[in-house]
Design a protein around this motif. Structure first.
Motif, short mmCIF file in Angstrom:
data_model
loop_
_atom_site.label_atom_id
_atom_site.label_comp_id
_atom_site.label_asym_id
_atom_site.label_seq_id
_atom_site.Cartn_x
_atom_site.Cartn_y
_atom_site.Cartn_z
N LEU A 30 1.45 -0.90 0.14
CA LEU A 30 0.08 -0.15 -0.43
C LEU A 30 1.12 1.68 -0.29
O LEU A 30 0.42 2.14 -0.82
CB LEU A 30 -1.24 -0.13 1.45
CG LEU A 30 -2.00 -1.09 0.74
CD1 LEU A 30 -2.59 -0.73 2.17
CD2 LEU A 30 -2.83 -0.72 -0.11
N GLU A 31 1.95 1.40 0.95
CA GLU A 31 2.94 2.28 1.25
C GLU A 31 3.66 2.79 -0.08
O GLU A 31 3.61 3.54 -1.01
CB GLU A 31 3.65 2.46 1.70
CG GLU A 31 4.73 2.92 2.80
CD GLU A 31 4.45 4.67 2.68
OE1 GLU A 31 4.71 5.26 3.02
OE2 GLU A 31 3.08 4.41 3.73
N SER A 45 9.58 2.91 -4.41
CA SER A 45 10.51 2.53 -2.87
C SER A 45 10.77 2.88 -2.12
O SER A 45 11.25 1.87 -0.91
CB SER A 45 10.26 1.23 -3.82
OG SER A 45 11.52 0.98 -4.67
N GLU A 46 11.58 3.92 -2.53
CA GLU A 46 13.11 4.59 -1.31
C GLU A 46 12.09 4.99 -0.20
O GLU A 46 11.02 5.22 -0.43
CB GLU A 46 13.55 6.16 -2.97
CG GLU A 46 14.21 5.48 -3.80
CD GLU A 46 13.89 6.54 -4.73
OE1 GLU A 46 14.03 7.82 -3.96
OE2 GLU A 46 14.61 6.83 -5.76
N GLY A 47 12.54 4.18 0.64
CA GLY A 47 12.66 4.58 1.87
C GLY A 47 11.38 4.17 2.23
O GLY A 47 11.04 3.79 4.01
N VAL A 48 11.38 2.63 1.92
CA VAL A 48 9.52 2.17 2.50
C VAL A 48 10.21 1.11 3.45
O VAL A 48 9.83 1.06 5.16
CB VAL A 48 8.75 1.76 1.28
CG1 VAL A 48 8.41 1.02 2.18
CG2 VAL A 48 8.27 2.33 0.73
N ASP A 94 3.39 -9.12 -5.01
CA ASP A 94 4.68 -8.93 -6.18
C ASP A 94 2.92 -6.87 -6.75
O ASP A 94 2.64 -7.33 -6.22
CB ASP A 94 4.44 -9.52 -7.02
CG ASP A 94 3.83 -10.29 -7.86
OD1 ASP A 94 2.63 -9.64 -8.03
OD2 ASP A 94 3.99 -11.24 -8.52
N HIS A 95 3.97 -6.89 -7.70
CA HIS A 95 3.08 -5.92 -8.31
C HIS A 95 1.42 -5.97 -8.63
O HIS A 95 1.23 -5.63 -8.66
CB HIS A 95 4.14 -5.06 -9.09
CG HIS A 95 3.79 -5.80 -10.75
ND1 HIS A 95 4.98 -7.00 -10.67
CD2 HIS A 95 3.83 -5.39 -10.81
CE1 HIS A 95 5.33 -6.59 -11.26
NE2 HIS A 95 3.97 -6.23 -12.02
#
Length: 127
Positions: free
Chosen positions: A45-46, A59-62, A115-116
């Protein structure tokens, strides 16, 4: 109370403990797996919320060093990872420590993943 009665009571308590303890351990492992599955969905969700032009950027920093700050699963039980490209991503939770003894539907697994496209592996663990 005689000594024989005391021995019988101790034997009955030992028998009950021998039956209950393994069930309790399975319950704990299943609870940790459920928390990890919820975390995978939370991370998905993020990433989807952050998506604008690429999943790589979203996806950076998740997840930082195998842990996400908003997740419920214990870092001593699962290592979380997120691999992303411009067009897709896969989120995984790898059991560590005692969690490696967990089984879902009598199936031993090496990793939980999402996955996506919403594909959940192993499928039996997500039911």
């Amino acid at each position: 109370m005689t000594l024989i009665e005391l021995v019988i009571v101790v034997a009955i308590i030992s028998l009950l403990a021998a039956i209950a303890y393994p069930n309790y351990q399975r319950y704990l492992l299943r609870g940790q797996r459920t928390a990890a599955l919820a975390d995978l969905a939370l991370i998905q969700l993020e990433v989807e919320r952050n998506y604008q032009t690429s999943y790589l950027q979203a996806s950076e920093g998740v997840i930082t060093q195998g842990h996400c700050n908003r997740c419920q699963s214990s870092p001593q039980q699962y290592t979380l990872s997120l691999s992303a490209t411009e067009d897709d991503y896969t989120i995984s939770a790898t059991p560590i420590g005692t969690q490696r003894n967990d089984r879902c539907a009598e199936l031993s697994y090496q990793q939980l993943s999402l996955d996506h496209a919403g594909n959940q592996q192993p499928a039996k663990c997500w039911k």
